[in-house]
Design an enzyme around this catalytic site. Structure first.
Site, mmCIF file in Angstrom:
data_model
loop_
_atom_site.group_PDB
_atom_site.id
_atom_site.type_symbol
_atom_site.label_atom_id
_atom_site.label_comp_id
_atom_site.label_asym_id
_atom_site.label_seq_id
_atom_site.Cartn_x
_atom_site.Cartn_y
_atom_site.Cartn_z
ATOM 1 N N HIS A 88 0.787 -1.239 0.000
ATOM 2 C CA HIS A 88 0.000 0.000 0.000
ATOM 3 C C HIS A 88 0.817 1.286 0.000
ATOM 4 O O HIS A 88 0.230 2.370 -0.027
ATOM 5 C CB HIS A 88 -0.941 0.023 1.211
ATOM 6 C CG HIS A 88 -0.224 -0.104 2.535
ATOM 7 N ND1 HIS A 88 -0.861 0.087 3.739
ATOM 8 C CD2 HIS A 88 1.063 -0.403 2.850
ATOM 9 C CE1 HIS A 88 -0.003 -0.095 4.728
ATOM 10 N NE2 HIS A 88 1.167 -0.393 4.210
ATOM 11 N N HIS A 89 2.143 1.209 0.036
ATOM 12 C CA HIS A 89 2.951 2.433 0.050
ATOM 13 C C HIS A 89 3.388 2.881 -1.342
ATOM 14 O O HIS A 89 3.843 4.027 -1.493
ATOM 15 C CB HIS A 89 4.205 2.231 0.910
ATOM 16 C CG HIS A 89 3.930 2.046 2.367
ATOM 17 N ND1 HIS A 89 3.196 2.946 3.108
ATOM 18 C CD2 HIS A 89 4.283 1.050 3.221
ATOM 19 C CE1 HIS A 89 3.115 2.518 4.358
ATOM 20 N NE2 HIS A 89 3.764 1.374 4.457
ATOM 21 N N ALA A 90 3.310 2.014 -2.334
ATOM 22 C CA ALA A 90 3.831 2.343 -3.669
ATOM 23 C C ALA A 90 3.099 3.553 -4.243
ATOM 24 O O ALA A 90 1.875 3.659 -4.169
ATOM 25 C CB ALA A 90 3.675 1.148 -4.601
#
Length: 569
Positions: free
Chosen positions: A135-137
Protein backbone atom coordinates in the site's frame (compact mmCIF):
# COMPACT_ATOMS: atom_id res chain seq x y z
CA UNK A 1 -23.10 -19.20 9.44
CA UNK A 2 -23.86 -18.88 5.74
CA UNK A 3 -21.47 -20.48 3.30
CA UNK A 4 -19.47 -18.06 1.22
CA UNK A 5 -17.68 -18.71 -2.07
CA UNK A 6 -13.97 -18.06 -1.43
CA UNK A 7 -11.26 -17.70 -4.09
CA UNK A 8 -7.65 -18.09 -3.01
CA UNK A 9 -4.82 -16.76 -5.22
CA UNK A 10 -1.35 -18.22 -4.89
CA UNK A 11 1.70 -18.49 -7.14
CA UNK A 12 4.35 -20.93 -5.93
CA UNK A 13 7.11 -18.73 -7.37
CA UNK A 14 6.41 -15.81 -5.04
CA UNK A 15 8.32 -17.30 -2.11
CA UNK A 16 11.51 -17.63 -4.13
CA UNK A 17 12.22 -13.90 -4.35
CA UNK A 18 14.30 -12.03 -1.80
CA UNK A 19 14.88 -8.35 -1.10
CA UNK A 20 18.42 -9.14 -0.05
CA UNK A 21 20.36 -10.42 2.93
CA UNK A 22 19.29 -8.68 6.13
CA UNK A 23 16.24 -6.93 4.64
CA UNK A 24 13.17 -7.33 6.91
CA UNK A 25 10.70 -7.90 4.06
CA UNK A 26 10.54 -11.63 3.38
CA UNK A 27 8.35 -12.78 0.45
CA UNK A 28 9.00 -16.31 1.72
CA UNK A 29 6.39 -15.66 4.42
CA UNK A 30 3.71 -16.17 1.76
CA UNK A 31 5.05 -19.68 1.09
CA UNK A 32 5.05 -20.45 4.83
CA UNK A 33 1.45 -19.19 5.09
CA UNK A 34 0.37 -21.35 2.16
CA UNK A 35 1.93 -24.47 3.64
CA UNK A 36 0.13 -23.82 6.92
CA UNK A 37 -3.18 -23.31 5.10
CA UNK A 38 -2.53 -26.56 3.25
CA UNK A 39 -1.71 -28.42 6.48
CA UNK A 40 -5.05 -27.37 7.96
CA UNK A 41 -6.87 -28.80 4.93
CA UNK A 42 -8.41 -25.50 3.82
CA UNK A 43 -7.56 -25.81 0.13
CA UNK A 44 -10.41 -28.24 -0.48
CA UNK A 45 -12.87 -25.62 0.73
CA UNK A 46 -11.75 -22.84 -1.65
CA UNK A 47 -11.26 -22.17 -5.34
CA UNK A 48 -7.47 -22.28 -5.72
CA UNK A 49 -6.27 -20.05 -8.54
CA UNK A 50 -2.86 -19.13 -9.90
CA UNK A 51 -2.96 -15.42 -10.74
CA UNK A 52 -2.32 -14.20 -14.24
CA UNK A 53 0.76 -12.04 -14.02
CA UNK A 54 0.06 -8.36 -14.56
CA UNK A 55 1.48 -6.86 -17.73
CA UNK A 56 3.20 -3.46 -17.94
CA UNK A 57 0.14 -2.09 -19.76
CA UNK A 58 -2.12 -3.13 -16.87
CA UNK A 59 0.23 -1.60 -14.29
CA UNK A 60 0.19 1.64 -16.29
CA UNK A 61 -3.49 2.10 -15.51
CA UNK A 62 -2.19 3.74 -12.31
CA UNK A 63 1.59 4.02 -12.46
CA UNK A 64 3.41 6.17 -14.99
CA UNK A 65 4.72 4.54 -18.14
CA UNK A 66 8.23 5.69 -17.34
CA UNK A 67 8.20 4.08 -13.89
CA UNK A 68 6.77 0.78 -15.15
CA UNK A 69 9.32 0.75 -17.97
CA UNK A 70 12.03 1.26 -15.37
CA UNK A 71 10.81 -1.71 -13.32
CA UNK A 72 10.86 -3.97 -16.38
CA UNK A 73 14.52 -3.16 -17.03
CA UNK A 74 16.18 -2.55 -13.67
CA UNK A 75 18.60 -5.10 -12.25
CA UNK A 76 20.99 -4.93 -9.29
CA UNK A 77 23.80 -4.16 -11.75
CA UNK A 78 21.98 -1.33 -13.56
CA UNK A 79 20.12 0.14 -10.57
CA UNK A 80 22.61 2.91 -9.84
CA UNK A 81 22.59 4.11 -13.43
CA UNK A 82 18.83 3.85 -14.00
CA UNK A 83 17.99 5.56 -10.68
CA UNK A 84 20.52 8.36 -11.26
CA UNK A 85 22.56 7.34 -8.22
CA UNK A 86 19.52 6.57 -6.10
CA UNK A 87 17.62 9.83 -6.66
CA UNK A 88 14.83 8.55 -8.89
CA UNK A 89 12.27 5.69 -8.70
CA UNK A 90 14.07 3.80 -5.90
CA UNK A 91 15.04 6.39 -3.30
CA UNK A 92 16.77 5.37 -0.10
CA UNK A 93 17.50 1.90 1.24
CA UNK A 94 13.94 0.66 1.68
CA UNK A 95 13.43 -0.55 -1.88
CA UNK A 96 16.43 -2.40 -3.33
CA UNK A 97 16.57 -3.53 -6.96
CA UNK A 98 16.70 -7.30 -6.53
CA UNK A 99 16.75 -10.06 -9.13
CA UNK A 100 13.28 -10.78 -10.49
CA UNK A 101 11.80 -7.51 -9.22
CA UNK A 102 9.33 -7.05 -12.05
CA UNK A 103 8.19 -10.68 -11.92
CA UNK A 104 7.55 -10.34 -8.19
CA UNK A 105 5.51 -7.19 -8.81
CA UNK A 106 3.54 -8.85 -11.59
CA UNK A 107 2.57 -11.75 -9.30
CA UNK A 108 1.46 -9.42 -6.51
CA UNK A 109 -0.51 -7.11 -8.80
CA UNK A 110 -1.94 -9.97 -10.86
CA UNK A 111 -3.36 -11.60 -7.75
CA UNK A 112 -5.22 -8.49 -6.59
CA UNK A 113 -6.51 -7.70 -10.08
CA UNK A 114 -7.63 -11.31 -10.51
CA UNK A 115 -9.34 -11.20 -7.11
CA UNK A 116 -11.24 -8.07 -8.14
CA UNK A 117 -12.30 -9.67 -11.41
CA UNK A 118 -13.44 -12.78 -9.57
CA UNK A 119 -15.56 -10.63 -7.28
CA UNK A 120 -17.10 -8.51 -10.03
CA UNK A 121 -17.98 -11.57 -12.08
CA UNK A 122 -19.91 -13.03 -9.15
CA UNK A 123 -17.76 -16.17 -9.08
CA UNK A 124 -16.63 -15.44 -5.51
CA UNK A 125 -17.93 -13.63 -2.45
CA UNK A 126 -14.49 -13.38 -0.83
CA UNK A 127 -11.15 -13.35 -2.65
CA UNK A 128 -7.76 -13.67 -0.93
CA UNK A 129 -4.32 -12.60 -2.18
CA UNK A 130 -1.74 -12.71 0.59
CA UNK A 131 0.96 -11.66 -1.89
CA UNK A 132 -0.76 -8.27 -2.27
CA UNK A 133 -1.34 -5.36 0.09
CA UNK A 134 1.68 -3.25 -0.94
CA UNK A 135 0.00 0.00 0.00
CA UNK A 136 2.95 2.43 0.05
CA UNK A 137 3.83 2.34 -3.67
CA UNK A 138 3.31 5.70 -5.39
CA UNK A 139 2.35 6.59 -8.91
CA UNK A 140 5.91 7.22 -10.06
CA UNK A 141 8.16 5.73 -7.39
CA UNK A 142 8.59 2.90 -4.90
CA UNK A 143 8.18 3.46 -1.17
CA UNK A 144 8.21 1.46 2.05
CA UNK A 145 9.15 -1.94 0.54
CA UNK A 146 6.37 -1.50 -2.08
CA UNK A 147 6.96 -1.15 -5.81
CA UNK A 148 3.58 -1.64 -7.53
CA UNK A 149 0.40 -0.67 -5.71
CA UNK A 150 -1.68 -3.78 -6.30
CA UNK A 151 -4.46 -2.43 -4.08
CA UNK A 152 -5.05 0.60 -6.30
CA UNK A 153 -5.08 -1.62 -9.39
CA UNK A 154 -7.60 -3.94 -7.74
CA UNK A 155 -9.85 -1.08 -6.62
CA UNK A 156 -9.78 0.39 -10.13
CA UNK A 157 -11.03 -2.96 -11.42
CA UNK A 158 -13.80 -3.00 -8.81
CA UNK A 159 -14.90 0.50 -9.81
CA UNK A 160 -15.65 -0.78 -13.31
CA UNK A 161 -18.64 -2.59 -11.79
CA UNK A 162 -19.32 -1.21 -8.32
CA UNK A 163 -20.25 2.43 -7.62
CA UNK A 164 -18.48 2.67 -4.24
CA UNK A 165 -15.56 0.81 -2.65
CA UNK A 166 -14.47 0.93 0.97
CA UNK A 167 -10.78 0.36 1.71
CA UNK A 168 -9.83 -0.67 5.27
CA UNK A 169 -6.19 -0.82 6.35
CA UNK A 170 -5.13 -2.41 9.64
CA UNK A 171 -1.40 -2.27 8.93
CA UNK A 172 0.74 -0.57 11.56
CA UNK A 173 1.77 1.99 8.92
CA UNK A 174 -0.56 4.42 7.20
CA UNK A 175 -1.68 3.31 3.74
CA UNK A 176 -0.52 6.54 2.14
CA UNK A 177 -0.21 5.22 -1.41
CA UNK A 178 -3.86 4.14 -1.61
CA UNK A 179 -5.09 7.33 0.05
CA UNK A 180 -3.16 9.50 -2.40
CA UNK A 181 -4.43 7.56 -5.40
CA UNK A 182 -8.10 8.15 -4.49
CA UNK A 183 -7.75 11.45 -2.68
CA UNK A 184 -10.02 13.35 -5.06
CA UNK A 185 -12.84 10.89 -5.63
CA UNK A 186 -15.92 10.22 -3.52
CA UNK A 187 -16.29 6.70 -4.91
CA UNK A 188 -13.56 5.32 -2.63
CA UNK A 189 -13.43 5.77 1.13
CA UNK A 190 -10.23 4.87 2.97
CA UNK A 191 -10.23 3.85 6.62
CA UNK A 192 -6.77 3.37 8.09
CA UNK A 193 -5.86 2.27 11.60
CA UNK A 194 -2.17 2.99 12.17
CA UNK A 195 0.41 4.67 14.34
CA UNK A 196 0.61 8.40 13.62
CA UNK A 197 3.40 10.83 14.44
CA UNK A 198 7.15 10.35 14.18
CA UNK A 199 6.58 7.08 12.40
CA UNK A 200 6.76 6.01 8.77
CA UNK A 201 5.37 7.40 6.51
CA UNK A 202 4.49 10.39 8.72
CA UNK A 203 1.03 10.88 7.21
CA UNK A 204 -2.50 9.83 8.14
CA UNK A 205 -3.89 12.40 10.56
CA UNK A 206 -7.49 12.01 11.66
CA UNK A 207 -8.03 15.51 10.30
CA UNK A 208 -7.60 14.26 6.73
CA UNK A 209 -10.81 14.26 4.75
CA UNK A 210 -9.55 14.23 1.18
CA UNK A 211 -10.07 17.03 -1.31
CA UNK A 212 -13.32 18.13 -2.91
CA UNK A 213 -15.91 15.39 -2.44
CA UNK A 214 -13.48 12.67 -1.39
CA UNK A 215 -13.61 10.69 1.83
CA UNK A 216 -10.81 9.60 4.13
CA UNK A 217 -12.15 8.47 7.48
CA UNK A 218 -10.68 6.50 10.32
CA UNK A 219 -13.51 4.88 12.27
CA UNK A 220 -16.69 2.84 12.14
CA UNK A 221 -19.69 3.01 11.45
CA UNK A 222 -18.65 3.69 7.87
CA UNK A 223 -21.17 1.36 6.27
CA UNK A 224 -24.17 3.40 7.35
CA UNK A 225 -22.71 6.62 5.92
CA UNK A 226 -20.98 5.37 2.79
CA UNK A 227 -22.90 2.19 1.85
CA UNK A 228 -20.00 0.48 0.07
CA UNK A 229 -20.69 -1.98 -2.72
CA UNK A 230 -17.42 -3.83 -2.07
CA UNK A 231 -14.71 -3.81 0.57
CA UNK A 232 -10.94 -4.27 0.34
CA UNK A 233 -9.27 -5.27 3.62
CA UNK A 234 -5.51 -4.83 3.91
CA UNK A 235 -4.40 -7.27 6.62
CA UNK A 236 -0.92 -5.93 7.35
CA UNK A 237 0.50 -8.14 10.10
CA UNK A 238 3.09 -5.69 11.43
CA UNK A 239 0.41 -4.45 13.83
CA UNK A 240 0.70 -7.75 15.73
CA UNK A 241 2.44 -7.98 19.07
CA UNK A 242 6.14 -8.73 18.81
CA UNK A 243 6.60 -7.59 15.22
CA UNK A 244 10.17 -6.59 14.33
CA UNK A 245 9.18 -3.22 12.88
CA UNK A 246 5.75 -2.70 14.41
CA UNK A 247 4.93 -1.14 17.76
CA UNK A 248 1.41 -2.37 18.50
CA UNK A 249 0.30 -5.10 20.88
CA UNK A 250 -2.53 -6.76 18.95
CA UNK A 251 -3.19 -10.48 19.29
CA UNK A 252 -3.93 -12.80 16.39
CA UNK A 253 -7.60 -13.05 17.37
CA UNK A 254 -7.89 -9.28 17.72
CA UNK A 255 -6.37 -8.81 14.28
CA UNK A 256 -8.67 -11.42 12.73
CA UNK A 257 -11.79 -9.88 14.27
CA UNK A 258 -11.77 -7.36 11.41
CA UNK A 259 -12.08 -10.15 8.86
CA UNK A 260 -14.79 -11.82 10.92
CA UNK A 261 -16.77 -8.59 11.19
CA UNK A 262 -16.63 -7.89 7.46
CA UNK A 263 -17.59 -11.44 6.55
CA UNK A 264 -20.80 -11.06 8.55
CA UNK A 265 -21.76 -7.95 6.56
CA UNK A 266 -22.33 -10.05 3.39
CA UNK A 267 -20.54 -7.49 1.23
CA UNK A 268 -18.12 -8.60 -1.52
CA UNK A 269 -14.73 -8.70 0.16
CA UNK A 270 -11.10 -8.81 -1.00
CA UNK A 271 -8.45 -9.66 1.58
CA UNK A 272 -4.81 -8.84 0.83
CA UNK A 273 -1.58 -9.06 2.80
CA UNK A 274 0.74 -6.18 3.60
CA UNK A 275 3.41 -5.61 6.21
CA UNK A 276 4.55 -8.15 8.75
CA UNK A 277 8.18 -8.91 9.58
CA UNK A 278 8.06 -11.68 12.17
CA UNK A 279 7.47 -14.46 9.67
CA UNK A 280 6.06 -17.12 11.98
CA UNK A 281 3.44 -14.71 13.37
CA UNK A 282 2.51 -13.51 9.89
CA UNK A 283 1.93 -17.09 8.74
CA UNK A 284 -0.14 -17.91 11.82
CA UNK A 285 -2.36 -14.88 11.45
CA UNK A 286 -2.98 -15.08 7.70
CA UNK A 287 -3.72 -18.80 7.97
CA UNK A 288 -6.22 -18.10 10.75
CA UNK A 289 -7.80 -15.25 8.76
CA UNK A 290 -8.15 -17.61 5.80
CA UNK A 291 -10.13 -19.85 8.13
CA UNK A 292 -12.21 -16.81 9.13
CA UNK A 293 -13.03 -16.17 5.47
CA UNK A 294 -14.22 -19.78 5.21
CA UNK A 295 -16.14 -19.51 8.47
CA UNK A 296 -14.30 -22.43 10.09
CA UNK A 297 -12.14 -20.57 12.61
CA UNK A 298 -13.91 -22.31 15.50
CA UNK A 299 -13.31 -25.76 14.03
CA UNK A 300 -9.54 -25.73 13.49
CA UNK A 301 -7.13 -27.13 16.07
CA UNK A 302 -5.11 -24.50 17.95
CA UNK A 303 -2.24 -27.00 18.03
CA UNK A 304 -0.41 -26.62 14.74
CA UNK A 305 -0.43 -29.61 12.36
CA UNK A 306 2.79 -30.93 10.89
CA UNK A 307 4.05 -28.84 7.97
CA UNK A 308 7.42 -28.25 6.26
CA UNK A 309 8.12 -25.30 8.57
CA UNK A 310 6.86 -26.87 11.79
CA UNK A 311 10.09 -26.21 13.68
CA UNK A 312 9.76 -22.47 13.05
CA UNK A 313 6.74 -22.26 15.33
CA UNK A 314 8.42 -23.53 18.50
CA UNK A 315 8.48 -23.72 21.39
CA UNK A 316 4.67 -23.70 21.80
CA UNK A 317 3.65 -24.85 18.30
CA UNK A 318 0.26 -23.21 18.67
CA UNK A 319 -1.91 -21.14 16.34
CA UNK A 320 -1.70 -17.99 18.42
CA UNK A 321 0.02 -14.63 18.75
CA UNK A 322 -0.34 -13.59 22.39
CA UNK A 323 -0.03 -10.05 23.67
CA UNK A 324 2.97 -8.91 25.66
CA UNK A 325 3.32 -6.66 28.70
CA UNK A 326 3.53 -3.33 26.83
CA UNK A 327 1.86 -0.36 28.47
CA UNK A 328 -1.30 0.75 26.65
CA UNK A 329 -0.63 4.41 25.88
CA UNK A 330 -3.81 4.83 23.82
CA UNK A 331 -6.07 5.03 26.86
CA UNK A 332 -3.60 6.84 29.08
CA UNK A 333 -4.34 10.30 27.73
CA UNK A 334 -7.72 9.57 26.15
CA UNK A 335 -6.35 9.93 22.63
CA UNK A 336 -8.52 7.12 21.25
CA UNK A 337 -11.71 8.83 22.42
CA UNK A 338 -10.57 12.14 20.94
CA UNK A 339 -9.91 10.58 17.55
CA UNK A 340 -13.18 8.67 17.58
CA UNK A 341 -15.24 11.73 18.45
CA UNK A 342 -13.55 13.77 15.73
CA UNK A 343 -14.12 11.12 13.07
CA UNK A 344 -17.76 10.61 14.01
CA UNK A 345 -18.24 14.36 13.81
CA UNK A 346 -16.80 14.34 10.30
CA UNK A 347 -18.99 11.42 9.28
CA UNK A 348 -22.07 13.28 10.46
CA UNK A 349 -21.25 16.10 8.08
CA UNK A 350 -21.50 13.80 5.05
CA UNK A 351 -24.59 14.16 2.92
CA UNK A 352 -25.25 10.49 2.37
CA UNK A 353 -23.55 8.07 0.00
CA UNK A 354 -22.57 9.50 -3.39
CA UNK A 355 -24.68 8.47 -6.35
CA UNK A 356 -22.83 7.19 -9.38
CA UNK A 357 -24.17 6.82 -12.88
CA UNK A 358 -23.22 3.34 -14.03
CA UNK A 359 -23.22 1.78 -17.47
CA UNK A 360 -22.33 -1.59 -18.89
CA UNK A 361 -18.56 -2.04 -19.20
CA UNK A 362 -17.33 -4.17 -22.12
CA UNK A 363 -15.45 -7.26 -21.02
CA UNK A 364 -13.47 -7.47 -24.23
CA UNK A 365 -11.77 -5.06 -26.57
CA UNK A 366 -13.36 -3.91 -29.80
CA UNK A 367 -10.87 -5.98 -31.77
CA UNK A 368 -11.73 -9.12 -29.81
CA UNK A 369 -15.45 -8.45 -30.20
CA UNK A 370 -15.03 -8.17 -33.97
CA UNK A 371 -13.06 -11.39 -34.08
CA UNK A 372 -9.58 -9.99 -34.54
CA UNK A 373 -7.03 -11.84 -32.47
CA UNK A 374 -3.85 -10.07 -31.48
CA UNK A 375 -1.96 -13.09 -32.80
CA UNK A 376 -3.73 -13.07 -36.15
CA UNK A 377 -1.05 -11.60 -38.40
CA UNK A 378 -3.20 -12.05 -41.49
CA UNK A 379 -5.60 -9.40 -40.19
CA UNK A 380 -2.83 -6.80 -40.24
CA UNK A 381 -1.89 -4.93 -43.36
CA UNK A 382 1.34 -3.12 -44.09
CA UNK A 383 0.02 0.16 -42.71
CA UNK A 384 -0.81 -1.49 -39.38
CA UNK A 385 2.70 -2.87 -39.11
CA UNK A 386 4.27 0.44 -40.05
CA UNK A 387 2.17 2.37 -37.52
CA UNK A 388 2.93 -0.17 -34.80
CA UNK A 389 6.65 0.10 -35.50
CA UNK A 390 6.44 3.89 -35.52
CA UNK A 391 4.54 4.07 -32.22
CA UNK A 392 6.90 1.61 -30.56
CA UNK A 393 9.91 3.62 -31.68
CA UNK A 394 8.43 6.86 -30.34
CA UNK A 395 7.64 5.14 -27.05
CA UNK A 396 11.19 3.88 -26.72
CA UNK A 397 12.49 7.41 -27.21
CA UNK A 398 10.27 8.93 -24.57
CA UNK A 399 12.32 8.02 -21.53
CA UNK A 400 12.10 11.42 -19.83
CA UNK A 401 9.44 13.31 -17.90
CA UNK A 402 7.40 16.09 -19.44
CA UNK A 403 6.95 19.31 -17.57
CA UNK A 404 3.64 20.82 -16.65
CA UNK A 405 2.43 24.28 -17.49
CA UNK A 406 2.53 26.47 -14.41
CA UNK A 407 -0.08 28.77 -15.88
CA UNK A 408 -2.62 25.96 -15.80
CA UNK A 409 -2.13 25.39 -12.09
CA UNK A 410 -4.78 26.69 -9.75
CA UNK A 411 -6.19 25.88 -6.36
CA UNK A 412 -8.31 23.24 -8.04
CA UNK A 413 -5.49 21.52 -9.90
CA UNK A 414 -4.00 18.74 -7.86
CA UNK A 415 -1.61 15.82 -8.21
CA UNK A 416 -1.57 13.18 -5.52
CA UNK A 417 2.17 12.52 -5.53
CA UNK A 418 3.04 16.22 -5.52
CA UNK A 419 0.43 17.62 -3.19
CA UNK A 420 0.33 15.10 -0.41
CA UNK A 421 4.08 14.78 -0.14
CA UNK A 422 5.23 18.29 -0.88
CA UNK A 423 2.49 20.38 0.67
CA UNK A 424 1.06 21.91 -2.48
CA UNK A 425 -2.58 22.34 -1.62
CA UNK A 426 -5.09 25.03 -0.77
CA UNK A 427 -4.46 25.04 2.96
CA UNK A 428 -0.74 25.54 2.37
CA UNK A 429 -1.30 28.54 0.10
CA UNK A 430 -3.74 30.13 2.50
CA UNK A 431 -1.25 29.81 5.34
CA UNK A 432 -3.37 27.41 7.39
CA UNK A 433 -1.35 24.76 9.09
CA UNK A 434 -2.21 21.19 8.17
CA UNK A 435 -1.23 18.34 10.49
CA UNK A 436 0.02 16.27 7.58
CA UNK A 437 1.93 19.08 5.97
CA UNK A 438 3.62 20.03 9.20
CA UNK A 439 5.03 16.54 9.64
CA UNK A 440 8.76 16.05 9.00
CA UNK A 441 8.04 13.81 6.03
CA UNK A 442 6.60 16.79 4.19
CA UNK A 443 9.25 19.37 5.01
CA UNK A 444 10.45 21.41 2.04
CA UNK A 445 13.20 23.97 1.56
CA UNK A 446 13.07 26.97 -0.80
CA UNK A 447 10.29 27.56 -3.31
CA UNK A 448 8.02 25.25 -5.24
CA UNK A 449 9.54 25.74 -8.67
CA UNK A 450 13.17 26.28 -7.75
CA UNK A 451 15.72 23.62 -6.98
CA UNK A 452 14.85 22.49 -3.48
CA UNK A 453 14.93 19.56 -1.10
CA UNK A 454 12.31 17.52 0.69
CA UNK A 455 12.51 15.30 3.74
CA UNK A 456 11.59 11.65 3.30
CA UNK A 457 11.39 9.02 6.04
CA UNK A 458 12.84 5.54 5.69
CA UNK A 459 10.74 2.63 6.90
CA UNK A 460 13.87 0.56 7.37
CA UNK A 461 15.91 2.95 9.49
CA UNK A 462 13.36 5.51 10.66
CA UNK A 463 15.78 8.25 9.60
CA UNK A 464 15.03 11.26 7.42
CA UNK A 465 16.97 12.05 4.27
CA UNK A 466 16.86 14.80 1.68
CA UNK A 467 15.45 14.31 -1.80
CA UNK A 468 16.49 16.87 -4.41
CA UNK A 469 13.57 18.48 -6.20
CA UNK A 470 13.51 19.62 -9.79
CA UNK A 471 11.19 21.88 -11.74
CA UNK A 472 7.56 21.61 -10.66
CA UNK A 473 8.56 19.54 -7.64
CA UNK A 474 9.75 16.34 -9.34
CA UNK A 475 12.02 14.37 -7.04
CA UNK A 476 14.64 13.22 -9.47
CA UNK A 477 17.54 14.42 -11.51
CA UNK A 478 17.02 15.49 -15.06
CA UNK A 479 20.09 14.66 -17.16
CA UNK A 480 20.27 18.28 -18.30
CA UNK A 481 19.44 19.90 -14.95
CA UNK A 482 21.58 19.10 -11.89
CA UNK A 483 19.48 20.04 -8.85
CA UNK A 484 21.86 22.18 -6.85
CA UNK A 485 24.42 23.53 -9.25
CA UNK A 486 25.22 27.05 -8.11
CA UNK A 487 26.95 27.72 -11.40
CA UNK A 488 23.75 26.99 -13.30
CA UNK A 489 21.83 30.02 -12.02
CA UNK A 490 21.51 33.51 -13.36
CA UNK A 491 21.77 36.76 -11.40
CA UNK A 492 18.16 36.46 -10.24
CA UNK A 493 18.82 33.04 -8.79
CA UNK A 494 16.81 31.18 -11.43
CA UNK A 495 18.09 28.02 -13.05
CA UNK A 496 19.67 28.62 -16.44
CA UNK A 497 19.92 24.94 -17.32
CA UNK A 498 17.86 23.78 -20.26
CA UNK A 499 15.48 20.87 -19.93
CA UNK A 500 14.28 18.60 -22.71
CA UNK A 501 10.82 17.10 -22.92
CA UNK A 502 12.10 13.84 -24.34
CA UNK A 503 15.51 12.23 -24.52
CA UNK A 504 16.82 13.09 -27.98
CA UNK A 505 19.63 10.53 -28.20
CA UNK A 506 19.64 6.72 -28.19
CA UNK A 507 20.40 5.23 -24.74
CA UNK A 508 23.61 3.60 -25.99
CA UNK A 509 25.09 7.00 -26.73
CA UNK A 510 25.34 7.73 -23.03
CA UNK A 511 23.74 10.45 -20.89
CA UNK A 512 26.81 12.69 -20.99
CA UNK A 513 26.24 13.43 -24.67
CA UNK A 514 22.90 15.04 -23.86
CA UNK A 515 24.54 18.11 -22.42
CA UNK A 516 26.48 18.51 -25.65
CA UNK A 517 23.32 19.66 -27.38
CA UNK A 518 22.82 17.19 -30.21
CA UNK A 519 19.82 19.35 -31.03
CA UNK A 520 17.58 16.71 -32.52
CA UNK A 521 14.12 16.18 -31.14
CA UNK A 522 11.83 13.17 -31.28
CA UNK A 523 10.21 14.24 -34.55
CA UNK A 524 13.61 14.49 -36.28
CA UNK A 525 14.67 11.05 -35.13
CA UNK A 526 11.33 9.51 -36.09
CA UNK A 527 11.59 11.11 -39.53
CA UNK A 528 15.05 9.64 -39.94
CA UNK A 529 13.82 6.23 -38.87
CA UNK A 530 10.82 6.35 -41.19
CA UNK A 531 13.09 7.34 -44.06
CA UNK A 532 15.16 4.24 -43.54
CA UNK A 533 12.05 2.06 -43.28
CA UNK A 534 10.60 3.48 -46.47
CA UNK A 535 13.89 3.22 -48.34
CA UNK A 536 14.70 6.86 -49.01
CA UNK A 537 17.28 9.26 -47.61
CA UNK A 538 20.74 8.66 -46.18
CA UNK A 539 21.50 9.40 -42.54
CA UNK A 540 24.87 9.64 -40.88
CA UNK A 541 23.92 8.23 -37.46
CA UNK A 542 27.58 8.02 -36.47
CA UNK A 543 28.07 11.77 -36.44
CA UNK A 544 24.61 12.20 -34.96
CA UNK A 545 25.39 10.00 -31.96
CA UNK A 546 28.73 11.69 -31.48
CA UNK A 547 27.07 15.06 -31.25
CA UNK A 548 28.05 16.13 -34.77
CA UNK A 549 25.95 18.33 -36.96
CA UNK A 550 25.95 16.21 -40.08
CA UNK A 551 22.68 14.47 -40.90
CA UNK A 552 22.73 13.99 -44.62
CA UNK A 553 19.15 14.16 -45.90
CA UNK A 554 18.71 14.06 -49.63
CA UNK A 555 17.24 17.28 -50.93
CA UNK A 556 17.28 19.01 -47.55
CA UNK A 557 19.97 21.61 -46.96
CA UNK A 558 18.57 22.63 -43.57
CA UNK A 559 18.66 19.19 -41.99
CA UNK A 560 21.28 20.19 -39.44
CA UNK A 561 19.28 23.05 -37.92
CA UNK A 562 18.95 22.74 -34.19
CA UNK A 563 15.47 21.83 -32.97
CA UNK A 564 15.09 24.66 -30.49
CA UNK A 565 11.39 23.91 -30.10
CA UNK A 566 12.15 20.93 -27.89
CA UNK A 567 14.18 22.90 -25.33
CA UNK A 568 12.62 24.94 -22.56
CA UNK A 569 13.87 26.72 -19.49
Amino acid sequence: MSKRKVAYYYDSDVGAYTYGLGHPMKPHRIRVTHDLVTAYGMLDKMHILKPKRASPEVMSSFHTDEYVHFLTNVTPETADKLTYSGTRFLVGEDNPAFDGLFEFCSISAGGSIGAAQRITSGAADIAINWAGGLHHAKKREASGFCYINDIVLGVLELLRTYPRVLYIDIDCHHGDGVEEAFYTTDRVMTCSFHKFGEYFPGTGSHEDRGRGKERDMQSIPLRAFFRPSAVVLQCGADSLAGDKLGCFNITMHGHASCAQFLRKQNIPLIMVGGGGYTVKNVARTWAYETACALGIEDDIDPMLPWNPYFEWFGPRYRLEVPQNNMEDLNVKDGSIDIVREKVLEQLQSLHGPPSVQMQDVPRESLGQHLGFSKDDESAKDELDKELAQHVQYVYDLQTGDTTTDESSESDHSWDSDDSLSSGSNTRWRQGTRSPRLSSPSATRVNGRNGASKRKRMSLLTGQYFDIPLQENGYEHYDPCAPPDGDGDRDAAGNSSVKRRFFMSLPPESGWDSLAGGGGYGVDDIVSMRRGIINGYGHYDFGSFVNGGAGVDVEGDDDADDDDEGMVVD
